[in-house]
Scaffold this active site. Sequence first.
Site, PDB file in Angstrom:
ATOM      1  N   GLU A 167     -24.478   5.174 -50.819  1.00  0.00           N
ATOM      2  CA  GLU A 167     -23.264   4.379 -50.993  1.00  0.00           C
ATOM      3  C   GLU A 167     -23.664   3.041 -51.597  1.00  0.00           C
ATOM      4  OE1 GLU A 167     -21.230   3.467 -47.386  1.00  0.00           O
ATOM      5  OE2 GLU A 167     -20.942   5.545 -46.772  1.00  0.00           O
TER       6      GLU A 167
ATOM      7  N   GLU B  37     -25.043   8.050 -41.283  1.00  0.00           N
ATOM      8  CA  GLU B  37     -25.177   6.875 -40.409  1.00  0.00           C
ATOM      9  C   GLU B  37     -25.209   7.248 -38.929  1.00  0.00           C
ATOM     10  OE1 GLU B  37     -22.409   3.784 -41.551  1.00  0.00           O
ATOM     11  OE2 GLU B  37     -23.602   3.337 -43.342  1.00  0.00           O
TER      12      GLU B  37
END
Length: 295
Positions: A210, A97
């Site tokens: 995820e 991220e």
Amino acid sequence: MRPISTWLVHLAPTGNVTEDVILLSQLSTRIRLYGADCNQSALVLEGIQTAKVDLSVFLAIYVTDNVTSYEEQKVKVLDAITTYGPQHVLGVAVGNEFILNNLTALNLNDPNSTQGIAAADYLISLMADTRSSIAALGLSQTTPVGTADAGSMITPHLLSGCDFGMANVHPWFGNVAIDQAADWTYDFFEDWDVAPSLATTNKPPMSIAETGWPTKSSSVADETDGPSAASVPNLQTFMDDFVCASNTNGTQYYFFEYFDGRWKDVEFGGVEGWWGVFTSNKQLKNLTIPQCSLS
């Protein structure tokens, strides 16, 4: 039978990593790490070697703007691969991220903006450096290098520098009702992440880095995502709808996550510390692990 094909792991540096490896090997054949601090790359590979289990791992380097941190983590990853060999190493993820965090800090959200492209270029340069450093080890087995980011941050430009791509796809943050969560996850992943890979010349394989569902919130304001609550029964629903179907259709994913993170609850509050299938004491929550074959 190990029903959950892949697992995402935050390892506590004081924990018994071999114990964790043995438990995870009963549920999975693949796990993914976030970074290389606290010597976790070596600890996991040593745990796999010691326990003699069928488990492989994506090692990782957590990326910020701090180049020194990157270099220190890279050395630890290289040392771990040199010491324990590449046989149980699926690849190395450089960054998690990073683009999302950079754009969020600037109150932006477009990965194709000037700032988003600059963040991608930085990651691409680090991936190239990591790739060449691994090659310099002279190992016969090739270790792929890629990155993980929020599903909405994946672009063909970023993927052009990847051997693989990973996308975090959470129906909770998409404000999706639990009975629609699994289908929404598939659709989002195909549209936002698989499609950009197919638009590149290298077409790196994609996985969901995820996905999961929180079981609790530390604040009343975050007890729901709008239509559905953070709860153990809803995690059970998501697991029932997502896990076996993914194993059957070949979707590569990392279930978020192994156990609850107390530190995340302290630092961030809300649902952040409550995504585990196990409690922070590594006790299985009131859940039934779906019984299905691996892909």
